[in-house]
Design a protein around this motif. Structure first.
Motif: not given
Lengths: 204, 465
Positions: B304, B307-308, B311, B373-374, B377-378, B380-381, B447, B450
Motif C-alpha cells: 500500500e 497508494n497511501i 492519497l 481518509p488518507p 488508511a495510514l 489502518q496499515e 472515491q 480514484q
C-alpha cells in the motif's frame, strides 16, 4: 616526479585558499581566494574529466566570483560592506585548531577512501575532503550571508572534485554548473535584499 | 509533440515570459490558466498513444534526449502531471487574493516545471540537482528585495544544497551495494548517506527548524507553496529510490528506521504546534506533521506504500493552499500573526478564519474533511504492523487538534459588543469557498480521487505491484 607533485600543489592551494576564505573579513580577499580555489579544483577535476568539461567548471566558478564581486562592489560604493559579526568564537587560534582538525581528518580518511574506491587518487580525495570539511566549518562558524554562500560554494566544489571521478555525464556537469551559477546569483540576490525600498520591489 | 517539451519546457518558458513581459495584474490569471491547460492536456491526451482528431492523428511522444540523457514522461505519469498542475493552478489563481509578490506566478511556474523535470530525468538520481535548483528559485519569493534575509531562508538554502551531494553520492554507492549485497559495511554507509540526504531534503527531525522560522519571516502563501511543492516531489523521488533498489525495499531495519523518523516528526510537530502562540508557526508545524506522515507511509514496507503516499499528497496541496490563503488575508490585518493580535478576528474575518480552522482540522484528520481518509488508511496499515506506532501518531495528531482548538478559542475571543463584519473581498471569499468545498468533497467522497490515483502504482515497476 613532476607529474606526481603537481596535484599536491593543487591540494596545497586548496588548503591555503580555504583558510584565507575562513579567516578573512575582507570580501575582496575572500573572493580572490575563491577564484584561485576554482583553479585548484579545475586542476584536480581534469585528472578524471576531459579538459573541456573541467574548463566549463572553472569558467562557471569564475562567473560566480564575478557575480558576487560585482554585487559586493555595488554595495560597498553605497555603504562599506562588512561581513556580519558572529556570536560564535572567531579567534584565529580557534580557526587554526579547526583547520588542523579538518586536515588531520582528511589525512586519516584519504587512504581509507582510496582503498574503498580505488582509482580516485590521493590528491583528488584529499582536495575534495579538505574543501568539504573547511566549507562545513565555514558554514558552522557564521550566519553572515556572503560567508554562508562562500561556505556552500566551497562544499559544492569539494563534492564536484570527488564526483567528477565517478560520474562523467555531460548532463551532470551542466546541471552542477547551473547549480553553482544559481548559487552565485542567489547569493547576490540575498546580499542585495534589504538594501532597496519597498516601492522598488513593486517596480521590479 | 513531446511530453517533456509540453510539461517542462512550456511552463518554464511561460514563467520566464510572465516574469519579464506581463503586467503583475494579469499574471495570476494567465499563469493559472496555463497551469490548468497543462493539467487538462495531461488528463485528456494520454502520452505515447495515438489519437485521431478528424483526419489528424496526434501522438505525444514520451521522451526527449538532452546532453546524452533522456527526460521521459510515460502514460502512467499523466494523472500525476494533471494533479500537480491542477493544484499549481489553484495556488496561482489564489495569488491575487493573497496579495503575494509579483514574481510568485512566474517563478512558481518555473519551479513546478523544474520539479516535473525531476520526475522525468533518467537516471532518476539526477533529480537531486533539479530539486536544489528549484529550491534556489524559491529564495526570491521568500525574501523580498526590501527585506533582509532571515535565518529561516538561509537555513532552507543550506539544507537543500547540502542534501544534493549526499543523495548523488549515495546513488553511486547503492549501485555498488547492489553488485555485492553481502557487504554489510558498504550497505550501512550507503544507507546512512542516503538517509542524511533525505533528512536534509524533507526536513526530518531536527532539521526542520527552518520551517517555523520561515512561517514567521516570509509570506505565508509563498511558504505554503514551498511546503506543498518540495516535499511532494521529494516523496515521489524517495519512492523512486525504494522502487529502484531491492534491498532498500526489503530491509526491515531500514523500514523500522524510516518509521521511527516519521513518528518522531509527527509527535514532535504535533506537540510543538500545541505550544505555539503564532498561527503561522502552527501551520509550519502542521506541515511538519504531514511530512512525518509521508515518511511513515514510505516506511510501511507493504503493497500500500504508493497508494497511501499519493492519497496523502493530494489533500495536502488543498489544505495548505486554503490555510496559507486564509493566513495571508489575516496577516494584512494582524501582521505578526501572534495570538494577542489575532484575538477576536473571527467577527471581522469570518470566512478566512472559518477556512483556516477547517484546513487545520483537516490536517488533524478530522472526519468529513479531506485529511481524514488518507490518515485512516495510514492508521489502518500502521496498526497492523505496530500498535505503538499507531498510538504515537494519534498523540501527534492530538497535539495538532489541541493547537486547532486553541487557535479557534483565540479567534472567537471578541469583545461582547463587537459586531460581525465581512472584510474579505469577493475574490478572497470565492477562492476560500472553493477550497473549503474541495476539503469537504475529498473528505466525504474520497472515491473522486480514484480515477487519478488508480494507475499511479504503474509509475513504479516494483512498489505496490
Amino acid at each position: 616526479m613532476f607529474i606526481d607533485i603537481t596535484p599536491w600543489i593543487a591540494v596545497g592551494l586548496i588548503l591555503i585558499t580555504s583558510t584565507a576564505i575562513l579567516g578573512n573579513l575582507d570580501w575582496r580577499i575572500s573572493l580572490g581566494a575563491l577564484a584561485v580555489q576554482y583553479v585548484a579544483a579545475f586542476w584536480l577535476v581534469t585528472r578524471h574529466l576531459p579538459f573541456v568539461m573541467g574548463s566549463a567548471k572553472l569558467i562557471t566558478g569564475w562567473m560566480v566570483v564575478a557575480a558576487l564581486g560585482m554585487t559586493c562592489l555595488g554595495l560597498s560604493t553605497a555603504e562599506e560592506y562588512k561581513k556580519g559579526e558572529s556570536a560564535l568564537p572567531r579567534g584565529r587560534l580557534f580557526q587554526l585548531v579547526l583547520i588542523f582538525i579538518v586536515a588531520m581528518g582528511t589525512a586519516g580518511a584519504t587512504p581509507r577512501i582510496e582503498s574503498a574506491i580505488p582509482g580516485l587518487g590521493y590528491p583528488v580525495i584529499a582536495g575534495s575532503l579538505l574543501l568539504i570539511g573547511l566549507g562545513a566549518v565555514h558554514l558552522g562558524l557564521t550566519s553572515d550571508t556572503l560567508n554562508v554562500i562562500l561556505g556552500l560554494l566551497t562544499i559544492l566544489t569539494g563534492f564536484e572534485v570527488l564526483y567528477a571521478a565517478i560520474e562523467s555525464s555531460i548532463l551532470v556537469t551542466g546541471l552542477l554548473a547551473a547549480t553553482n551559477l544559481g548559487m552565485g546569483i542567489t547569493g547576490s540576490y540575498l546580499l542585495i535584499a534589504g538594501t532597496m525600498p519597498a516601492e522598488m520591489e513593486d517596480e521590479l | 509533440m513531446n511530453a517533456p517539451l509540453i510539461w517542462i519546457l512550456t511552463p518554464f518558458l511561460s514563467g520566464f515570459l510572465i516574469l519579464f513581459f506581463l503586467h503583475r495584474r494579469f499574471s495570476p490569471l494567465i499563469g493559472g490558466a496555463i497551469s490548468m491547460a497543462l493539467a487538462l492536456t495531461a488528463l485528456i491526451f494520454p502520452i505515447d498513444t495515438a489519437l485521431l482528431l478528424g483526419s489528424i492523428s496526434i501522438k505525444i511522444s514520451s521522451s526527449v534526449q538532452f546532453f546524452g540523457r533522456s527526460f521521459s514522461l510515460n502514460t502512467a505519469d499523466g494523472p500525476l502531471i494533471a494533479i500537480i498542475y491542477g493544484l499549481a493552478a489553484l495556488w496561482f489563481f489564489g495569488t491575487e487574493a493573497s496579495g503575494s509578490a509579483n514574481r510568485f506566478v512566474s517563478l512558481g511556474l518555473m519551479i513546478v516545471a523544474l520539479l516535473t523535470a525531476s520526475i522525468a530525468v533518467e537516471p532518476f538520481l539526477f533529480a537531486a540537482l533539479l530539486l536544489v535548483m528549484a529550491a534556489m528559485l524559491v529564495i526570491p519569493l521568500l525574501v523580498p528585495l526590501y527585506q533582509k534575509p532571515g535565518k529561516g531562508a538561509i537555513r532552507f538554502l543550506i539544507y537543500q544544497t547540502i542534501a544534493m551531494p549526499f543523495i548523488l553520492f549515495s546513488g553511486w554507492m547503492l549501485a555498488g551495494v547492489e553488485a555485492s549485497p553481502g557487504d554489510l559495511g558498504s550497505t550501512i554507509q550507503a544507507g546512512t548517506i542516503l538517509g542524511l540526504g533525505f533528512a536534509f531534503l524533507l526536513g526530518i527531525f531536527p532539521l526542520y527548524n527552518w520551517i517555523p522560522m520561515l512561517m514567521e519571516e516570509a509570506s505565508p502563501y509563498v511558504t505554503g507553496f514551498l511546503l506543498w511543492a518540495l516535499p511532494t516531489f521529494t516523496a515521489i523521488f524517495a519512492l523512486g529510490f525504494l522502487d529502484r533498489y531491492t534491498w532498500l525495499r526489503t530491509s526491515p531495519q531500514l523500514s523500522y528506521t524510516i518509521q521511527f523518523a516519521g513518528v518522531i516528526m509527527v509527535v514532535s510537530g504535533g506537540l510543538f504546534a500545541s505550544q505555539q502562540k503564532h498561527i503561522g508557526r502552527i501551520m509550519g508545524y502542521a506541515a511538519i506533521v504531514e511530512t512525518g506522515l509521508f515518511v511513515l507511509a514510505l516506511g510501511l514496507g507493504s503493497l500500500e506504500v504508493v497508494n497511501i503516499t499519493f492519497l496523502l499528497l493530494i489533500p495536502r496541496g488543498l489544505e495548505l493552499a486554503v490555510w496559507a490563503l486564509a493566513l495571508s488575508i489575516i496577516k494584512r490585518k494582524a501582521y505578526t500573526l501572534r495570538f494577542n493580535e489575532v484575538q477576536g478576528l473571527a467577527r471581522s474575518y469570518p470566512i478566512a478564519v472559518g477556512a483556516l480552522i477547517l484546513a487545520h482540522l483537516s490536517m488533524t484528520g478530522f472526519p468529513l474533511l479531506a485529511g481524514f481518509p488518507p490518515r485512516l488508511a495510514l492508521w489502518q496499515e500502521l496498526a497492523r504492523q505496530s500498535l505503538a506506532t499507531a498510538f504515537w501518531v494519534f498523540v501527534g495528531l492530538l497535539g495538532l487538534l489541541i493547537a486547532a482548538l486553541r487557535t479557534m478559542a483565540v479567534f472567537v475571543m471578541a469583545k461582547e459588543n463587537k459586531s460581525w463584519e465581512w472584510n474579505e473581498s469577493w475574490v478572497q471569499a470565492a477562492m476560500l469557498g472553493v477550497g473549503v468545498i474541495g476539503l469537504f468533497i475529498l473528505g466525504m467522497f474520497p472515491q473522486v480521487l480514484q480515477p487519478f490515483i488508480i494507475n499511479l502504482p504503474a509509475l513504479f515497476e516494483h512498489l505496490g505491484q
